[in-house]
Design an enzyme around this catalytic site. Structure first.
Site, PDB file in Angstrom:
ATOM      1  N   LYS A  29       0.750  -1.210   0.054  1.00 40.50           N
ATOM      2  CA  LYS A  29      -0.083   0.042  -0.009  1.00 40.50           C
ATOM      3  C   LYS A  29       1.013   1.206   0.022  1.00 40.50           C
ATOM      4  O   LYS A  29       1.891   1.143  -0.201  1.00 40.50           O
ATOM      5  CB  LYS A  29      -0.855  -0.012   1.266  1.00 40.50           C
ATOM      6  CG  LYS A  29      -1.768  -1.202   1.261  1.00 40.50           C
ATOM      7  CD  LYS A  29      -2.808  -1.319   0.160  1.00 40.50           C
ATOM      8  CE  LYS A  29      -3.805  -0.391   0.094  1.00 40.50           C
ATOM      9  NZ  LYS A  29      -4.734  -0.518  -1.227  1.00 40.50           N
ATOM     10  N   HIS A  88      -2.209   4.287  -5.796  1.00 39.33           N
ATOM     11  CA  HIS A  88      -3.441   4.925  -5.959  1.00 39.33           C
ATOM     12  C   HIS A  88      -3.255   6.333  -6.066  1.00 39.33           C
ATOM     13  O   HIS A  88      -3.814   7.401  -5.422  1.00 39.33           O
ATOM     14  CB  HIS A  88      -4.324   4.705  -4.698  1.00 39.33           C
ATOM     15  CG  HIS A  88      -4.420   3.175  -4.359  1.00 39.33           C
ATOM     16  ND1 HIS A  88      -5.085   2.282  -4.985  1.00 39.33           N
ATOM     17  CD2 HIS A  88      -4.073   2.538  -3.267  1.00 39.33           C
ATOM     18  CE1 HIS A  88      -5.125   1.119  -4.326  1.00 39.33           C
ATOM     19  NE2 HIS A  88      -4.330   1.008  -3.355  1.00 39.33           N
TER      20      HIS A  88
END
Length: 354
Positions: A74, A92
């Site tokens: 992440k 992201h």
């Protein structure tokens, strides 16, 4: 090649992109593998040490030598402000999310390169690795668990979720409730042919539910009345443009609408392409379900839409992902997937800084 597996910044993130067993295969192939100690990772430090990895302190990736490849899952922590290494993780930031330019500026400052795992694709644009199956499995399992529990006067997974040591913990709860259920819900999975859809179907089969499977063919001319006649809906559609709307708030309360539980595995409420415009933000581990209205019979309709579902079952999710990722990682960084990710990085850097 020197790989450095970092400890995840998110406290709730227990997954890993490479298991100890797969790390051992890289070491056998002549790679150097460094692993940061982690108190939360689903696999222990000792398992990596036994596989031949060098264990170092958490956060030590920030001082790694320039040719070291930093591997994670992440987003990075906010520091350091300059990133000099080649880095592999889900960032992201390529859909212009909040702070995307500032994150790319860190690579500009340090001269590093981001290989975003989401953009490791083949010549046909198909993703090489993904957590989709376990996202679908966990999303459907949560919805089914809650639906059965609510029907029997129990809370089920209504609040304060924590990651499970294995999927069997969830499966046993569902089996127990299904065994004492007066009736089982009629379920529908939309996007049934994809990775997430297949996981959702397998989860619903635990209770022996009747399952309707829809994909592109069934949604070209959507029969919304038939969709809403089911009791439980799992949405696994990957939207790439406008057009599909599964249900609106008015639809939920229409005559003949039986839906009482919805799992939005795709979970994209902030997108203009959201096929379920019945909620405005993802739900959370602390509050997995929210009430979004009443169905045609006046019963409450609950929805779950958690954006990191595979994190709830880190062992199975990690093992599955690692088995997909290891052969791809062996082609770093000459394989077509890596060239594709590098090209996207270059394009976004140009968009941000000219």
């Amino acid at each position: 090649m020197h790989l450095h597996l970092r400890d995840e910044a998110r406290e709730s993130e227990r997954r890993t992109p490479i298991t100890p067993a797969d790390a051992a295969s890289f070491i056998e192939a002549g790679w150097q593998f460094t692993v940061e100690s982690s108190a939360k990772r689903i696999f222990s430090d000792s398992e990596y040490r036994d596989a031949g990895c060098n264990i170092v302190a958490p956060g030590s990736w920030t001082s790694a030598e320039g040719d070291t490849v930093i591997l994670g899952l992440k987003e990075l922590p906010e520091t350091p402000p300059a990133l000099a290494n080649r880095m592999i993780h889900f960032a992201h930031i390529y859909k212009n999310q909040f702070g995307w330019r500032e994150e790319l500026e860190r690579f500009k400052n340090g001269g590093g390169t981001l290989y975003d795992i989401e953009f490791l694709v083949d010549a046909n644009g198909r993703r090489s690795v993904a957590f989709g199956y376990w996202a679908g499995w966990m999303g459907a399992a949560l919805a089914l668990w809650r639906h059965l529990a609510r029907a029997q006067g129990h809370d089920g997974p209504y609040s304060s979720l924590q990651s499970f040591e294995s999927r069997m913990q969830v499966q046993q709860e569902i089996e127990k409730l299904a065994g004492s259920a007066a009736t089982l819900p009629r379920c529908i999975v939309v996007g049934a042919k994809g990775r997430s859809g297949s996981g959702a179907i397998d989860a619903l089969k635990i209770a022996g539910c009747e399952i309707t499977e829809w994909d592109k063919e069934e949604t070209v001319d959507l029969d919304r009345r038939t969709l809403l006649a089911h009791d439980l809906l799992v949405n696994c559609v990957l939207m790439t443009g406008p057009g599909l709307v599964l249900a609106t708030p008015d639809d939920l309360g229409s005559a003949g609408a039986n839906i009482t539980t919805i799992s939005d595995v795709s979970c994209d409420p902030l997108s203009e392409y959201n096929p379920l415009p019945v909620y405005r933000a993802p739900t959370s581990w602390e509050r997995p379900f929210i009430e979004i209205g009443r169905n045609g019979s006046g019963n409450p309709v609950e929805l779950t839409a958690i954006d990191n579902l595979p994190s709830l079952i880190p062992r199975e999710a990690s093992e599955d992902f690692s088995s997909q990722f290891a052969p791809v990682l062996l082609r770093f960084d000459h394989g077509e997937e890596w060239q594709a990710a590098k090209q996207v990085f270059a394009e976004k850097m140009k968009q941000a800084f000219g």
